[in-house]
Design a protein around this motif. Structure first.
Motif, mmCIF file in Angstrom:
data_model
loop_
_atom_site.group_PDB
_atom_site.id
_atom_site.type_symbol
_atom_site.label_atom_id
_atom_site.label_comp_id
_atom_site.label_asym_id
_atom_site.label_seq_id
_atom_site.Cartn_x
_atom_site.Cartn_y
_atom_site.Cartn_z
ATOM 1 N N ILE A 76 27.413 -8.877 -36.182
ATOM 2 C CA ILE A 76 26.531 -7.990 -36.939
ATOM 3 C C ILE A 76 25.411 -8.857 -37.497
ATOM 4 O O ILE A 76 25.669 -9.863 -38.168
ATOM 5 C CB ILE A 76 27.254 -7.288 -38.096
ATOM 6 N N LYS A 77 24.182 -8.478 -37.215
ATOM 7 C CA LYS A 77 23.038 -9.207 -37.750
ATOM 8 C C LYS A 77 22.745 -8.682 -39.157
ATOM 9 O O LYS A 77 22.508 -7.484 -39.347
ATOM 10 C CB LYS A 77 21.814 -9.040 -36.862
ATOM 11 N N LEU A 78 22.788 -9.552 -40.140
ATOM 12 C CA LEU A 78 22.578 -9.174 -41.527
ATOM 13 C C LEU A 78 21.094 -9.037 -41.838
ATOM 14 O O LEU A 78 20.231 -9.525 -41.095
ATOM 15 C CB LEU A 78 23.215 -10.213 -42.456
ATOM 16 N N THR A 79 20.782 -8.380 -42.949
ATOM 17 C CA THR A 79 19.399 -8.274 -43.397
ATOM 18 C C THR A 79 18.935 -9.635 -43.915
ATOM 19 O O THR A 79 19.723 -10.576 -44.047
ATOM 20 C CB THR A 79 19.260 -7.231 -44.516
ATOM 21 N N GLN A 80 17.653 -9.724 -44.241
ATOM 22 C CA GLN A 80 17.115 -10.979 -44.760
ATOM 23 C C GLN A 80 17.783 -11.386 -46.067
ATOM 24 O O GLN A 80 17.839 -12.576 -46.401
ATOM 25 C CB GLN A 80 15.599 -10.861 -44.960
ATOM 26 N N LEU A 81 18.308 -10.405 -46.797
ATOM 27 C CA LEU A 81 19.016 -10.699 -48.048
ATOM 28 C C LEU A 81 20.498 -10.964 -47.840
ATOM 29 O O LEU A 81 21.244 -11.157 -48.800
ATOM 30 C CB LEU A 81 18.824 -9.543 -49.040
ATOM 31 N N GLY A 82 20.932 -10.939 -46.588
ATOM 32 C CA GLY A 82 22.334 -11.230 -46.284
ATOM 33 C C GLY A 82 23.259 -10.043 -46.425
ATOM 34 O O GLY A 82 24.485 -10.212 -46.518
ATOM 35 N N ALA A 83 22.698 -8.842 -46.419
ATOM 36 C CA ALA A 83 23.495 -7.623 -46.588
ATOM 37 C C ALA A 83 23.748 -6.945 -45.246
ATOM 38 O O ALA A 83 23.112 -7.277 -44.230
ATOM 39 C CB ALA A 83 22.777 -6.660 -47.531
ATOM 40 N N GLN A 127 35.037 -11.206 -45.952
ATOM 41 C CA GLN A 127 34.682 -12.617 -45.783
ATOM 42 C C GLN A 127 35.700 -13.516 -46.483
ATOM 43 O O GLN A 127 36.093 -14.562 -45.945
ATOM 44 C CB GLN A 127 33.285 -12.893 -46.334
ATOM 45 N N LEU A 128 36.141 -13.111 -47.671
ATOM 46 C CA LEU A 128 37.095 -13.926 -48.422
ATOM 47 C C LEU A 128 38.452 -14.019 -47.726
ATOM 48 O O LEU A 128 39.185 -14.990 -47.919
ATOM 49 C CB LEU A 128 37.276 -13.358 -49.833
ATOM 50 N N THR A 129 38.792 -13.037 -46.894
ATOM 51 C CA THR A 129 40.063 -13.097 -46.167
ATOM 52 C C THR A 129 40.049 -14.189 -45.101
ATOM 53 O O THR A 129 41.106 -14.653 -44.666
ATOM 54 C CB THR A 129 40.394 -11.770 -45.459
ATOM 55 N N ILE A 132 36.369 -12.990 -41.027
ATOM 56 C CA ILE A 132 35.008 -13.057 -40.512
ATOM 57 C C ILE A 132 34.308 -14.247 -41.145
ATOM 58 O O ILE A 132 34.740 -14.762 -42.180
ATOM 59 C CB ILE A 132 34.207 -11.761 -40.791
ATOM 60 N N LYS A 133 33.225 -14.663 -40.530
ATOM 61 C CA LYS A 133 32.424 -15.748 -41.087
ATOM 62 C C LYS A 133 30.949 -15.435 -40.902
ATOM 63 O O LYS A 133 30.556 -14.679 -39.993
ATOM 64 C CB LYS A 133 32.765 -17.078 -40.415
ATOM 65 N N LYS A 134 30.120 -15.985 -41.775
ATOM 66 C CA LYS A 134 28.684 -15.799 -41.691
ATOM 67 C C LYS A 134 28.040 -17.090 -41.226
ATOM 68 O O LYS A 134 28.298 -18.162 -41.771
ATOM 69 C CB LYS A 134 28.120 -15.389 -43.056
ATOM 70 N N SER A 135 27.187 -16.984 -40.219
ATOM 71 C CA SER A 135 26.493 -18.157 -39.699
ATOM 72 C C SER A 135 25.170 -17.712 -39.092
ATOM 73 O O SER A 135 25.133 -16.743 -38.308
ATOM 74 C CB SER A 135 27.344 -18.872 -38.639
ATOM 75 N N ASN A 136 24.083 -18.373 -39.483
ATOM 76 C CA ASN A 136 22.748 -18.067 -38.949
ATOM 77 C C ASN A 136 22.391 -16.590 -39.090
ATOM 78 O O ASN A 136 21.808 -15.985 -38.177
ATOM 79 C CB ASN A 136 22.653 -18.487 -37.474
ATOM 80 N N LEU A 141 33.630 -12.534 -35.910
ATOM 81 C CA LEU A 141 35.065 -12.655 -36.154
ATOM 82 C C LEU A 141 35.499 -14.107 -36.007
ATOM 83 O O LEU A 141 34.996 -14.835 -35.151
ATOM 84 C CB LEU A 141 35.860 -11.808 -35.165
ATOM 85 N N THR A 142 36.424 -14.513 -36.839
ATOM 86 C CA THR A 142 37.080 -15.803 -36.645
ATOM 87 C C THR A 142 38.239 -15.607 -35.681
ATOM 88 O O THR A 142 38.594 -14.478 -35.305
ATOM 89 C CB THR A 142 37.609 -16.349 -37.975
ATOM 90 N N LYS A 143 38.847 -16.692 -35.271
ATOM 91 C CA LYS A 143 40.033 -16.578 -34.419
ATOM 92 C C LYS A 143 41.133 -15.809 -35.135
ATOM 93 O O LYS A 143 41.867 -15.025 -34.524
ATOM 94 C CB LYS A 143 40.526 -17.973 -34.025
ATOM 95 N N GLN A 144 41.232 -16.037 -36.445
ATOM 96 C CA GLN A 144 42.219 -15.289 -37.235
ATOM 97 C C GLN A 144 41.898 -13.800 -37.220
ATOM 98 O O GLN A 144 42.793 -12.960 -37.093
ATOM 99 C CB GLN A 144 42.235 -15.809 -38.668
ATOM 100 N N GLY A 145 40.610 -13.466 -37.355
ATOM 101 C CA GLY A 145 40.210 -12.062 -37.333
ATOM 102 C C GLY A 145 40.526 -11.386 -36.025
ATOM 103 O O GLY A 145 40.976 -10.228 -35.993
ATOM 104 N N GLU A 146 40.282 -12.082 -34.923
ATOM 105 C CA GLU A 146 40.625 -11.532 -33.604
ATOM 106 C C GLU A 146 42.119 -11.249 -33.521
ATOM 107 O O GLU A 146 42.553 -10.196 -33.036
ATOM 108 C CB GLU A 146 40.225 -12.527 -32.513
#
Length: 282
Positions: A76-83, A127-129, A132-136, A141-146
């Protein structure tokens, strides 16, 4: 008296049920406060929660749908504010698992993530679980999320979602009240109270009074104001966080809101079947 004798007395006293704790011992309450999911806690999560029960837990279902959206599009591509973008917000909201009063009654529209406390909380909590992770500027999804999206991992994902929401996510983020963990610290005590008294409708004030009797130190964080009293501000904060934005989001209580809607103490609370299908008291 010897130090050893004093220690023996202290240990004995901590095992005595107290009226202020509605029959729990100081040791049990300490576990509920600081190790809610630990071996010594009287509150336990059932090992055999059914898929039907999982389906009745709105915040958990939103978490699953959120992860599926990311899995489907790979990110998912986030907004410029990270939302979260508007398209994702509408897809999640249209499941109608958790609705917002101001949106339902046309007071505001869902155009930004901050327009929905539930979706904001969902984004942060997931994210805290670590699922998922945020990058760029993207969520993936992380491997755990999958792994957790597999059909046989629902119990694991639910437990992680609940434990993260209660232990890591800051409930004060969504309101203007004290940053101290009113309601969140000792949420297990409120669940215990619902097992004791929740089969019959009770006003939120009933639970707020019992929580405050057990933990009177929280009242100090509500100074005397001209528009209210510390007790009323405490009740509103506790009820909003505990019932409106936790237990109802997780499907563990039904709330009959009274007028005026801002008087949270008058809301009528009753536990749902999902509570007893998810937890038990040992």
């Amino acid at each position: 008296m010897k130090q050893q004798d004093l220690e023996s007395i202290r240990l004995l006293v901590n095992k005595i049920p107290l009226d202020d704790f509605c029959g729990l011992t100081p040791n049990e309450v300490h576990s509920l406060l600081y190790d809610t999911f630990g071996d010594n806690s009287p509150l336990k999560i059932k090992a055999d929660i059914s898929n039907q029960t999982f389906d009745s837990i709105p915040f958990f279902r939103l978490t699953e749908e959120f992860l599926k959206i990311i899995q489907r599009g790979r990110f998912i591509k986030l907004t410029q504010l990270g939302a979260l973008p508007k398209k994702t917000l509408h897809e999640l909201y249209n499941h109608r698992l958790i609705t917002e009063y101001v949106i339902e009654f046309g007071i505001s529209k869902l155009t930004r993530e901050i327009d929905s406390a539930a979706l904001t909380s969902l984004h942060i909590n997931t994210q805290l679980t670590g699922a998922i992770k945020k990058s760029n500027g993207k969520l993936t999804l992380t491997k755990q999320g999958e792994k957790l999206l597999q059909s046989d991992k629902r119990h694991e994902l639910f437990r992680l979602t609940l434990q993260t929401f209660t232990d890591k996510f800051n409930w004060s983020y969504n309101d203007g009240y004290s940053e101290h963990p009113i309601g969140q610290l000792g949420w297990g005590f409120t669940v215990y109270l619902l097992f004791q008294f929740g089969s019959q409708p009770q006003a939120a004030q009933f639970y707020a009074d019992k929580y405050l009797k057990a933990f009177p130190m929280f009242l100090r964080y509500f100074p005397q104001e001209s528009l209210g009293t510390p007790q009323r501000d405490f009740t509103t904060c506790y009820s909003l966080r505990t019932f409106d934005r936790f237990l109802e989001w997780f499907g563990f209580v039904d709330i009959e809101k009274q007028k005026p809607i801002l008087d949270k103490g008058k809301s009528i609370i009753k536990r749902t079947n999902a509570l007893a299908q998810t937890f038990y008291i040992q």
